[in-house]
Enzyme design. Structure first.
Site, PDB file in Angstrom:
ATOM      1  N   MET A  59     -46.781   1.310 -43.412  1.00 61.17           N
ATOM      2  CA  MET A  59     -47.113   0.343 -44.470  1.00 61.17           C
ATOM      3  C   MET A  59     -48.562   0.544 -44.926  1.00 61.17           C
ATOM      4  SD  MET A  59     -44.924  -3.056 -43.722  1.00 61.17           S
ATOM      5  CE  MET A  59     -46.003  -3.803 -42.510  1.00 61.17           C
TER       6      MET A  59
ATOM      7  N   ALA B 191     -52.818   1.161 -44.739  1.00 63.87           N
ATOM      8  CA  ALA B 191     -53.988   0.709 -43.967  1.00 63.87           C
ATOM      9  C   ALA B 191     -54.042   1.520 -42.674  1.00 63.87           C
ATOM     10  CB  ALA B 191     -53.931  -0.799 -43.690  1.00 63.87           C
TER      11      ALA B 191
ATOM     12  N   GLY C  73     -53.701   5.065 -34.734  1.00 67.08           N
ATOM     13  CA  GLY C  73     -52.326   4.946 -34.238  1.00 67.08           C
ATOM     14  C   GLY C  73     -51.355   5.652 -35.175  1.00 67.08           C
ATOM     15  N   HIS C  74     -51.470   5.347 -36.477  1.00 69.94           N
ATOM     16  CA  HIS C  74     -50.619   6.033 -37.462  1.00 69.94           C
ATOM     17  C   HIS C  74     -50.856   7.542 -37.415  1.00 69.94           C
ATOM     18  CE1 HIS C  74     -51.188   2.006 -39.597  1.00 69.94           C
ATOM     19  NE2 HIS C  74     -49.879   2.084 -39.497  1.00 69.94           N
TER      20      HIS C  74
ATOM     21  N   GLY D  83     -43.992   4.227 -33.544  1.00 74.53           N
ATOM     22  CA  GLY D  83     -44.878   3.872 -32.444  1.00 74.53           C
ATOM     23  C   GLY D  83     -44.225   2.923 -31.459  1.00 74.53           C
TER      24      GLY D  83
ATOM     25  N   LYS E 191     -45.925   0.847 -30.007  1.00 78.07           N
ATOM     26  CA  LYS E 191     -46.657  -0.402 -30.254  1.00 78.07           C
ATOM     27  C   LYS E 191     -45.698  -1.490 -30.731  1.00 78.07           C
ATOM     28  CE  LYS E 191     -49.958  -3.181 -32.022  1.00 78.07           C
ATOM     29  NZ  LYS E 191     -49.187  -3.944 -32.988  1.00 78.07           N
TER      30      LYS E 191
ATOM     31  N   GLN F 221     -39.067  -2.995 -32.464  1.00 75.12           N
ATOM     32  CA  GLN F 221     -38.710  -2.301 -33.711  1.00 75.12           C
ATOM     33  C   GLN F 221     -38.141  -0.910 -33.410  1.00 75.12           C
ATOM     34  OE1 GLN F 221     -41.204  -2.201 -37.416  1.00 75.12           O
ATOM     35  NE2 GLN F 221     -41.793  -0.196 -36.650  1.00 75.12           N
TER      36      GLN F 221
HETATM   37  P1  AMP Z   1     -46.938  -0.036 -39.745  1.00 72.51           P
HETATM   38  O1  AMP Z   1     -47.777   0.589 -40.806  1.00 72.51           O
HETATM   39  O2  AMP Z   1     -47.588  -1.158 -39.020  1.00 72.51           O
HETATM   40  O3  AMP Z   1     -45.535  -0.351 -40.235  1.00 72.51           O
HETATM   41  O4  AMP Z   1     -46.746   1.086 -38.646  1.00 72.51           O
HETATM   42  C1  AMP Z   1     -46.209   2.337 -38.974  1.00 72.51           C
HETATM   43  C2  AMP Z   1     -45.879   3.072 -37.693  1.00 72.51           C
HETATM   44  O5  AMP Z   1     -47.069   3.257 -36.930  1.00 72.51           O
HETATM   45  C3  AMP Z   1     -44.897   2.300 -36.809  1.00 72.51           C
HETATM   46  O6  AMP Z   1     -43.977   3.213 -36.224  1.00 72.51           O
HETATM   47  C4  AMP Z   1     -45.801   1.704 -35.770  1.00 72.51           C
HETATM   48  O7  AMP Z   1     -45.157   1.447 -34.538  1.00 72.51           O
HETATM   49  C5  AMP Z   1     -46.836   2.796 -35.617  1.00 72.51           C
HETATM   50  N1  AMP Z   1     -48.074   2.257 -35.037  1.00 72.51           N
HETATM   51  C6  AMP Z   1     -48.761   1.157 -35.451  1.00 72.51           C
HETATM   52  N2  AMP Z   1     -49.817   0.931 -34.634  1.00 72.51           N
HETATM   53  C7  AMP Z   1     -49.784   1.901 -33.680  1.00 72.51           C
HETATM   54  C8  AMP Z   1     -50.592   2.198 -32.540  1.00 72.51           C
HETATM   55  N3  AMP Z   1     -51.649   1.463 -32.207  1.00 72.51           N
HETATM   56  N4  AMP Z   1     -50.262   3.271 -31.790  1.00 72.51           N
HETATM   57  C9  AMP Z   1     -49.178   4.036 -32.107  1.00 72.51           C
HETATM   58  N5  AMP Z   1     -48.374   3.802 -33.167  1.00 72.51           N
HETATM   59  C10 AMP Z   1     -48.671   2.747 -33.943  1.00 72.51           C
END
Ligand code: AMP
Length: 282
Positions: free
Chosen positions: A30, A32, A36-37, A147, A149, A153
């Site tokens: 999403m 930002a 992690g991403h 992730g 995290k 999900q």
């Molecule tokens: P999001 O943008 O929050 O939807 O996250 C996109 C992907 O990045 C999802 O698969 C999350 O689980 C992963 N993600 C978010 N934060 C982390 C993190 N701290 N470490 C590893 N993967 C992450």
């Protein structure tokens, strides 16, 4: 790096790579973007010939009272970070290209979606399952990276891919943390300096459980009580702090050889944070 808004154009690019015999990895986000991403991106780059990312803040997974409008958007920096790492294509669809007027078909999420996040965010996983399946169709990669995290999900996506015979391999990647232990999250940007300090309660509670388990403690109610105690000292609201079976997310009374996971959701100020850690007996 191609920046593509049109679903048809994105599909055609990936289809062409597949025809050439290249393996394609997909990293849905999403935006930002943080380390992690980027760890998912690096994993895909190391395992696949071509890496594709998507940036889309999915309205279907936000409840009306949640943070859709204020969700952080940092598109330029995101694109720069993806380009410099060697991503070949970024899919940045306008909302109405994925949810045109009259859109009405949703994925009913699997059983593993009903507790925990599913209980506190009732339609959240319906929105997640729907967008992830749509992205897997529009961006027909061989492998998709998610992730740990977002542990539940990941379980929901694995079950959906299995149940609906989606021809893609799902890879879960470890949680990336700040030096002091805070799990990286786009939502950490909402935290004031004092809230940022309070947010450490989540990783502290998980570390305490991990230490206790390493020391041989296996009684789940006691371990959960320890997490509660630490969280109460830091956060404003505990939504859940539980230890459950890693596969089914069902409650446990005692740790055994079956892998378990400790999962926390808590609010610091108005920011809702989640974190987890995998638990195995020594
Ligand atoms: P999001 O943008 O929050 O939807 O996250 C996109 C992907 O990045 C999802 O698969 C999350 O689980 C992963 N993600 C978010 N934060 C982390 C993190 N701290 N470490 C590893 N993967 C992450």
């Amino acid at each position: 790096m191609k920046i593509v808004e049109s679903p048809h154009e994105a599909y055609a690019s990936i289809d062409a790579w597949r025809q050439e015999g290249l393996t394609v990895g997909l990293v849905p986000t999403m935006g930002a973007l943080h380390a992690g991403h980027f760890s998912l991106v690096e994993r895909s780059l190391s395992e696949c010939d071509v890496t594709v990312a998507s940036i889309f803040v999915n309205p279907a997974q936000f409840a009306p009272h949640e943070d859709l409008d204020k969700y952080p958007r940092t598109l330029e920096a995101d694109l720069a970070g993806l380009a410099e790492r060697g991503v070949e294509l970024v899919f940045v669809p306008p909302t109405d290209s994925l949810y045109p007027p009259g859109f009405s078909t949703y994925v009913a999420p699997p059983a593993v979606a009903s507790s925990l996040e599913g209980a506190f965010r009732p339609d959240h996983f319906r929105g997640v399952a729907t967008i992830v399946l749509k992205l897997m169709h529009v961006l027909p990669a061989h492998v998709a990276y998610f992730g740990q995290k977002d542990f539940q999900q990941l379980a929901v996506i694995r079950a959906m891919v299995e149940d609906l015979n989606v021809p893609i391999r799902v890879v879960g990647c470890p949680t990336v943390r700040e030096k002091d232990g805070l799990a990286m999250s786009s939502r950490n940007r909402y935290l004031s300096p004092s809230e940022r300090a309070s947010a450490l309660g989540l990783s502290k509670a998980l570390q305490c459980v991990r230490d206790s388990v390493a020391a041989g403690r296996a009684a789940v109610p006691e371990l959960e009580a320890d997490m509660q105690l630490i969280l109460e000292q830091h956060v404003d609201q505990i939504q859940y702090a539980v230890i459950v079976d890693q596969q089914t997310l069902e409650p446990l009374l005692e740790l055994s050889e079956r892998p378990a996971v400790a999962l926390i959701a808590a609010k610091v100020g108005s920011t809702r944070l989640i974190d987890n850690c995998l638990l195995t007996l020594p």
